[in-house]
Design an enzyme around this catalytic site. Sequence first.
Site, PDB file in Angstrom:
ATOM      1  N   GLN A 151       0.901  -1.119  -0.083  1.00  0.00           N
ATOM      2  CA  GLN A 151      -0.009  -0.051   0.089  1.00  0.00           C
ATOM      3  C   GLN A 151       0.825   1.259  -0.221  1.00  0.00           C
ATOM      4  O   GLN A 151       1.643   1.422   1.187  1.00  0.00           O
ATOM      5  CB  GLN A 151      -0.921  -0.114   1.264  1.00  0.00           C
ATOM      6  CG  GLN A 151      -1.770   1.331   1.401  1.00  0.00           C
ATOM      7  CD  GLN A 151      -2.520   1.200   2.524  1.00  0.00           C
ATOM      8  OE1 GLN A 151      -2.061   0.845   3.869  1.00  0.00           O
ATOM      9  NE2 GLN A 151      -3.765   1.281   2.506  1.00  0.00           N
ATOM     10  N   TYR A 182       0.408   4.479   0.647  1.00  0.00           N
ATOM     11  CA  TYR A 182      -0.559   5.695   0.848  1.00  0.00           C
ATOM     12  C   TYR A 182      -0.065   6.658   1.733  1.00  0.00           C
ATOM     13  O   TYR A 182       0.509   7.902   1.227  1.00  0.00           O
ATOM     14  CB  TYR A 182      -1.618   5.176   2.014  1.00  0.00           C
ATOM     15  CG  TYR A 182      -2.875   4.686   1.286  1.00  0.00           C
ATOM     16  CD1 TYR A 182      -2.980   4.051  -0.180  1.00  0.00           C
ATOM     17  CD2 TYR A 182      -4.119   4.875   1.915  1.00  0.00           C
ATOM     18  CE1 TYR A 182      -3.977   3.529  -0.549  1.00  0.00           C
ATOM     19  CE2 TYR A 182      -5.237   4.366   1.200  1.00  0.00           C
ATOM     20  CZ  TYR A 182      -5.203   3.881  -0.100  1.00  0.00           C
ATOM     21  OH  TYR A 182      -6.484   3.180  -0.818  1.00  0.00           O
ATOM     22  N   SER A 183       0.672   6.250   3.011  1.00  0.00           N
ATOM     23  CA  SER A 183       1.095   7.587   3.802  1.00  0.00           C
ATOM     24  C   SER A 183       2.324   8.103   3.322  1.00  0.00           C
ATOM     25  O   SER A 183       3.254   7.432   2.530  1.00  0.00           O
ATOM     26  CB  SER A 183       1.360   6.873   5.113  1.00  0.00           C
ATOM     27  OG  SER A 183       0.337   6.413   6.006  1.00  0.00           O
ATOM     28  N   SER A 204       3.698  -1.343   4.022  1.00  0.00           N
ATOM     29  CA  SER A 204       3.879  -2.603   4.645  1.00  0.00           C
ATOM     30  C   SER A 204       4.423  -3.713   3.758  1.00  0.00           C
ATOM     31  O   SER A 204       3.856  -3.665   2.625  1.00  0.00           O
ATOM     32  CB  SER A 204       2.516  -3.097   5.222  1.00  0.00           C
ATOM     33  OG  SER A 204       1.723  -2.248   6.044  1.00  0.00           O
ATOM     34  N   GLU A 240     -10.048  -2.144   4.800  1.00  0.00           N
ATOM     35  CA  GLU A 240      -8.792  -2.409   5.512  1.00  0.00           C
ATOM     36  C   GLU A 240      -9.319  -2.476   7.126  1.00  0.00           C
ATOM     37  O   GLU A 240      -9.063  -3.491   7.866  1.00  0.00           O
ATOM     38  CB  GLU A 240      -7.602  -1.435   5.245  1.00  0.00           C
ATOM     39  CG  GLU A 240      -6.639  -1.541   6.494  1.00  0.00           C
ATOM     40  CD  GLU A 240      -5.401  -0.461   6.244  1.00  0.00           C
ATOM     41  OE1 GLU A 240      -5.850   0.685   5.669  1.00  0.00           O
ATOM     42  OE2 GLU A 240      -4.460  -0.730   6.663  1.00  0.00           O
ATOM     43  N   SER A 263      -5.476   5.921  12.727  1.00  0.00           N
ATOM     44  CA  SER A 263      -5.303   5.840  14.091  1.00  0.00           C
ATOM     45  C   SER A 263      -6.638   5.636  14.760  1.00  0.00           C
ATOM     46  O   SER A 263      -7.700   6.097  14.127  1.00  0.00           O
ATOM     47  CB  SER A 263      -4.366   7.023  14.550  1.00  0.00           C
ATOM     48  OG  SER A 263      -5.301   8.185  14.569  1.00  0.00           O
ATOM     49  N   GLU A 302      -7.563   7.801  16.793  1.00  0.00           N
ATOM     50  CA  GLU A 302      -7.797   9.100  16.777  1.00  0.00           C
ATOM     51  C   GLU A 302      -8.642   9.430  15.499  1.00  0.00           C
ATOM     52  O   GLU A 302      -9.929   9.838  15.580  1.00  0.00           O
ATOM     53  CB  GLU A 302      -6.836  10.311  17.159  1.00  0.00           C
ATOM     54  CG  GLU A 302      -6.259   9.933  18.452  1.00  0.00           C
ATOM     55  CD  GLU A 302      -5.311   8.964  18.601  1.00  0.00           C
ATOM     56  OE1 GLU A 302      -5.072   8.329  17.669  1.00  0.00           O
ATOM     57  OE2 GLU A 302      -4.870   8.679  19.735  1.00  0.00           O
TER      58      GLU A 302
END
Lengths: 398, 358
Positions: free
Chosen positions: A131, A133-134, A165, A247, A379, A381
């Site tokens: 992935q 993404y970040s 990952s 996910e 997360s 949050e």
Amino acid sequence: MADAPEPIEGFRAEARAWLAEHFPPELKGKDNAMSAVEGPGELTEAEARWKATMGAKGWGVPTWPAQYGGGGLSRAEARVLSEEMARIGAWNPIGGMGVMMFGPTLLEYGSEAQKAEHIPPIARGEVRWCQGYSEPNAGSDLANVQTFAADDDHYVVNGQKTWTSGGQWADKCFALVRTDKGHKHGGISFLLIDMDAPGVETRPIRLISGQSPFCETFFTDVRVPKANLVGREGQGWEIGTRLLQHERSSLSGGGGSAGRMLAGKPLAAMAKEYRGDADGRIADADLRGRIVRHEMEMRAFALTLRRAALDAKSNSGPSATSSIMKNVGARITQERAELAIEIMGMQGLGWEGEGFAEEELAQTRTWLWGKAVSIYGGSTEIQNNVIAKRILGMGAKA
Amino acid sequence: MMAVLDEDQVMLRDMAREWADNEAPVAAFRRMRDAAPPEGYDADLWRAQAEMGWAGVLVPEAQSGAGMGYLSLGLVLEQLGRNLVASPLAATAAATSAIVLGGTPEQQAAWLPRIAAGELVATLAVDEGPHFAPDRVAARVEGGRLTGTKAFVAEGDSAALFVVAATDGLYLVERGEGVSVASRRMVDARSHAFVTFENAPTDRLGEGGEALLQAVTDRAAAATAAEMLGMATSAFEQVNDYLKGRVQFGQTLDSFQALQHRMARMLTEIELMRSAVEGALEAIDAKRSDVGQAVSLAKALAGDTLHLVSREMVQLYGGVGMTDEYDAGFYLKRARVLEAMWGNAAWHRERFARANGM
């Protein structure tokens, strides 16, 4: 509705017979929960055979359409299959991000050609996806991705991803890239990139657990065919968010690593072994109370997962409630690990070497690695934001 | 809000803080971890600590120490805990307290001046399994010789002198004949060892009687809680700085009220922890009769609070908190070791309950 159970029971008999014939009994309960973290090891002969058999049958992805190599089963049949597998200690050898996230998303948004090309190898467990993404400055604020795909006869990709990952082991990457600098969300596109393309470089990130399941991934003038764009240019945020729902639901339990980390020796048995057994009770009363609370929470979570699965029959796919599941799953996973190392005392805090049993060292690493569960995949949050905004409608601007 | 300190204590605290920040930041611990010296600490830094007289904080002036007491020791350990300084000071102090409380004049004269000068590392060896269990000691002394094993002895790799709990009291055992030491590599990358005694020559601590073991482990627990207080405070400050600097969604993370409230709660817990820890150290110095209870309060709160703060540190740093490159993991790992040492929160809650007829 009265006649509904019959065809299901017929399928149960079929599944039971097939599993009895094909599941190698020596693999009973031998699923490796940490393989996603520690990297793919060599498969034994039996593991390879089991994977090939399940891949050919399509039951590793039981509800995917048969025309793309899936099992073509209904949700009810898939549930029966997983019950039958659990009954004999069989496990699904087909996994990874292709199965959990990318496949379901591509089935929804991909072109016919893309589905025909990418889905069958995932169903057979032959291609590893990662992935993209970040980025260093696009973590919780994912829409801030800056990796840029310039428009040419190909896309030319430049930028840096992080928390990729299994990036060092992956064959392909589904990535969020920016194709338009003028619009934040609307400038993002969903692109498929070969990890062995020139200009792709991965550097493993060492974690507090000593493992390196993630990479920083650098793209330097990487040429990507136009055919690898999923959906339209600018549709990447929509597709990417849909994928995150898949996910979350996979991370919350069931097939995800969070669910697998809950497996293993029950805490109560562990507590009696390490802390003493007083006439069938855990000797340490304070610890006992906390283990009971954890156990009850786990039961309630299992019941909630079941209820959600039943609800999903009348629903088109994962919803915002997957955020609740992800948060509870993360909390329970981490609490279990904290309790386990407390039960083991100093014996549960070994790093390596003499004096610690293998399962003790494994428990320690699981504890440390488990700290990621409430951070990755959005997360706790961020999930709470989703719950507050999408489920509760809080903070909507007038 | 802090305990009332005298002038010497203020100087000691400020000196320790300044030294730790200048000479022994967390980066120094990281270097030690990577270099992995067999003794499990940086020998140069330990020499510097000894030169500043810290090894003698508990040693009476008559034996060339500072004779300052436990609140003073706690001030130093708190500053070391802030930066995770790998120091044998806490272990040495635990052994020192046993000699001060239970040693004969001869034993004190033989060991305390050398300890105060930083000539040797000493340690306290009580537990024989992975949990604090002072009531389950099996090591025996017969004919003056000790036989038994001690698990997870802090600074066991370098200790020249062991204060060992046996079935009938505390004994001094020198490293050497009948003593073998096996390192245990643990998550905090500090020195812990499994020590086997086989007919090891001993010198029984002559004074103190039956209550000595409890008095000594209480002092060790209170000192550990002081180190934990420093860790919790520093971890909290680091997270606070991080939230003020990290930008997501076009604003710094500290602008989100949900995070502000979590920080506010942590600060609240840390204030309670500080009161309990300083209260226990003062109770020891004042020789109050309820030291056991005060120590249990301190160690239980220290355990719970540092547990919370170390978890939140990783979570609030987010992904980078999971990386070895950042320091959050160091605090998390050391926290669990100190939580377990000399009784975890559950153990001390149980003792507190008994002491209060609950």
